[in-house]
Design an enzyme around this catalytic site. Structure first.
Site, PDB file in Angstrom:
ATOM      1  CB  ILE A  12      -1.125   0.023   1.118  1.00 29.48           C
ATOM      2  CG1 ILE A  12      -1.772  -1.240   1.452  1.00 29.48           C
ATOM      3  CG2 ILE A  12      -1.845   1.335   1.302  1.00 29.48           C
ATOM      4  CD1 ILE A  12      -2.546  -1.390   2.436  1.00 29.48           C
ATOM      5  CG  ASP A  13       3.979   3.741  -2.145  1.00 26.81           C
ATOM      6  OD1 ASP A  13       4.113   4.600  -1.183  1.00 26.81           O
ATOM      7  OD2 ASP A  13       4.739   3.916  -3.352  1.00 26.81           O
ATOM      8  CB  VAL A  14      -2.688   5.006  -1.499  1.00 29.01           C
ATOM      9  CG1 VAL A  14      -3.785   5.817  -2.286  1.00 29.01           C
ATOM     10  CG2 VAL A  14      -2.594   3.581  -2.157  1.00 29.01           C
TER      11      VAL A  14
END
Length: 221
Positions: free
Chosen positions: A142-144
């Site tokens: 998760i790299d949002v």
């Protein structure tokens, strides 16, 4: 080549583009490498690639190379994908979900993302995709971010529970977070303290960049 050499002395911007979702996207030569930035932060390569590589190393390159399917929420320039493919030699399937088509266009042009055969890029909202997908994954990254902002849904228990549900047995979540102030630090502390499931372990990894903290969730069975 000249721009690459000169970039060790001073960053050299080679592309700037307006985006309705990301506002401003920049490609820059910095310290001999191309990096992708938003208006106020690093989006791919550079320090962010080092942060996510550290997280992958903490999970274990030897574990990752044996995995079958990895999901990446928030692709940007694809630096973590390059780490998986070029350094770890991961040979399985990679699904990348990115909400901004302008970023993918730049990633293909400058970082050759479209040349990675095992990669499927899906233009979609990360939250919507997580709700819809029927697949299970060995690793979910998760790299949002929207510039320096993290969407609120990332910290909602419904989203976290759904992401954990999508993990295969003994799978991992690698969650990259940005901490710019005291409130952000308290937010992460609360997130970890309130994480409640008997089937998963959660921990934060010691930081290698002041403003990034990685959180790892591991499915026990």
């Amino acid at each position: 080549m000249l721009k690459k050499v000169l970039s060790y002395l001073i960053p050299i911007k080679i592309h700037t583009e307006k985006s309705s979702l990301s506002k401003c996207i920049e490609v820059t030569w910095a310290n001999g490498e191309l990096v992708l930035d938003s208006e106020n932060t690093n989006y791919s390569y550079g320090s962010l690639q080092r942060v996510l590589r550290y997280g992958l190393k903490t999970i274990g390159f030897d574990k990752i190379v044996k995995m079958e399917h990895i999901l990446i929420l928030g692709v940007a320039g694809g630096s973590v994908i390059k780490t998986l493919v070029d350094e770890i030699k991961f040979g399985g399937q990679i699904t990348g979900v990115e909400i901004d088509p302008d970023i993918i266009k730049i990633a293909n042009q400058y970082f050759k993302l479209d040349e990675i055969q095992q990669l499927e890029i899906i233009i979609d909202d990360a939250f919507e995709f997580v709700l819809k997908t029927k697949n299970k994954y060995d690793l979910i990254i998760i790299d949002v971010f929207q510039d320096t902002t993290m969407p609120n849904f990332l910290y909602e228990s419904y989203f976290t529970n759904r992401v954990c549900y999508l993990l295969k047995s003994k799978g991992f979540v690698l969650f990259n977070t940005m901490l710019l102030n005291k409130e952000d630090n308290l937010r992460n502390e609360k997130y970890i303290a309130n994480f409640c499931t008997v089937n998963h372990n959660i921990k934060s990894i010691p930081r290698i960049e002041v403003h990034n903290e990685l959180i790892v969730i591991e499915k026990k069975m």
